[in-house]
Design a protein around this motif. Structure first.
Motif, PDB file in Angstrom:
ATOM      1  N   LEU A   1       0.843  -1.189   0.000  1.00 43.35           N
ATOM      2  CA  LEU A   1       0.000   0.000   0.000  1.00 43.35           C
ATOM      3  C   LEU A   1       0.880   1.241   0.000  1.00 43.35           C
ATOM      4  CD1 LEU A   1      -2.961   1.034   0.160  1.00 43.35           C
ATOM      5  CD2 LEU A   1      -2.591   1.238   2.627  1.00 43.35           C
ATOM      6  N   LYS A   2       0.656   2.100  -0.988  1.00 44.43           N
ATOM      7  CA  LYS A   2       1.413   3.355  -1.115  1.00 44.43           C
ATOM      8  C   LYS A   2       0.433   4.523  -1.112  1.00 44.43           C
ATOM      9  CE  LYS A   2       5.125   0.926  -2.064  1.00 44.43           C
ATOM     10  NZ  LYS A   2       5.918   0.504  -0.964  1.00 44.43           N
ATOM     11  N   TRP A   3       0.823   5.608  -0.451  1.00 44.47           N
ATOM     12  CA  TRP A   3       0.019   6.833  -0.441  1.00 44.47           C
ATOM     13  C   TRP A   3       0.664   7.786  -1.445  1.00 44.47           C
ATOM     14  CZ3 TRP A   3      -4.417   7.334   2.410  1.00 44.47           C
ATOM     15  CH2 TRP A   3      -4.678   6.311   3.326  1.00 44.47           C
TER      16      TRP A   3
ATOM     17  N   HIS B   1      -2.986   3.551  -2.859  1.00 40.32           N
ATOM     18  CA  HIS B   1      -2.915   2.670  -4.025  1.00 40.32           C
ATOM     19  C   HIS B   1      -2.283   1.358  -3.591  1.00 40.32           C
ATOM     20  CE1 HIS B   1      -2.592   6.588  -6.574  1.00 40.32           C
ATOM     21  NE2 HIS B   1      -3.854   6.280  -6.324  1.00 40.32           N
ATOM     22  N   LEU B   2      -2.915   0.261  -3.955  1.00 40.93           N
ATOM     23  CA  LEU B   2      -2.416  -1.061  -3.583  1.00 40.93           C
ATOM     24  C   LEU B   2      -1.749  -1.712  -4.793  1.00 40.93           C
ATOM     25  CD1 LEU B   2      -2.187  -3.297  -1.437  1.00 40.93           C
ATOM     26  CD2 LEU B   2      -4.402  -4.165  -2.271  1.00 40.93           C
ATOM     27  N   TYR B   3      -0.457  -1.974  -4.660  1.00 40.16           N
ATOM     28  CA  TYR B   3       0.320  -2.612  -5.716  1.00 40.16           C
ATOM     29  C   TYR B   3       0.366  -4.113  -5.457  1.00 40.16           C
ATOM     30  CZ  TYR B   3       1.661   1.975  -7.365  1.00 40.16           C
ATOM     31  OH  TYR B   3       1.631   3.265  -7.880  1.00 40.16           O
ATOM     32  N   GLY B   4      -0.684  -4.770  -5.867  1.00 34.01           N
ATOM     33  CA  GLY B   4      -0.823  -6.207  -5.673  1.00 34.01           C
ATOM     34  C   GLY B   4      -2.271  -6.535  -5.399  1.00 34.01           C
ATOM     35  N   PRO B   5      -2.606  -7.802  -5.259  1.00 35.67           N
ATOM     36  CA  PRO B   5      -3.988  -8.196  -5.009  1.00 35.67           C
ATOM     37  C   PRO B   5      -4.453  -7.798  -3.608  1.00 35.67           C
ATOM     38  CG  PRO B   5      -2.563 -10.121  -4.998  1.00 35.67           C
ATOM     39  CD  PRO B   5      -1.719  -8.955  -5.383  1.00 35.67           C
TER      40      PRO B   5
END
Length: 115
Positions: free
Chosen positions: A72-74, A85-89
């Motif tokens: 999870l990135k902000w 934003h979630l980079y992955g499932p």
């Protein structure tokens, strides 16, 4: 970022497929962008109006960001505001609750009273 719920909106059929598979890979737009789009509570209604205008039979998904780890990135987005934003499932174990999200007579989304 403060550790509060984050929200995602998808179609009912997309969510049913995720429940059957045990994880959510995102909508076609999420997959094209390379991450799953989320919003904070104060952002989600504007996000729905902008990206899901007139769409019925949606699901509002509340997620515990603490269960997503480093994926999870902000990041700055609309208006320079930070969006998760979630980079992955999305693992279903991170989901706190879901609600159906339908339209009213003016085709605005009907959000639950407390989400």
């Amino acid at each position: 970022m403060v550790n509060k719920r984050i929200y995602h909106i998808c179609r009912i059929d997309e969510w049913a497929a995720a429940e059957a598979e045990g994880r959510y890979l995102g909508s076609s737009q999420d997959r094209a962008d390379g991450f799953i789009h989320f919003s904070r509570a104060e952002q989600v209604e504007a996000s729905a109006a902008k990206h899901r205008a007139g769409q019925d039979n949606l699901v509002l998904i509340a997620v515990d960001p603490a269960r997503l780890g480093d994926a999870l990135k902000w990041e700055p987005s609309r208006g320079g505001h930070l969006f998760p934003h979630l980079y992955g499932p999305l693992p279903l174990t991170a989901v706190i609750r879901t609600w159906p999200l339908h339209l009213d007579a003016e085709e605005r989304h009907l959000f639950p009273e407390a989400y």
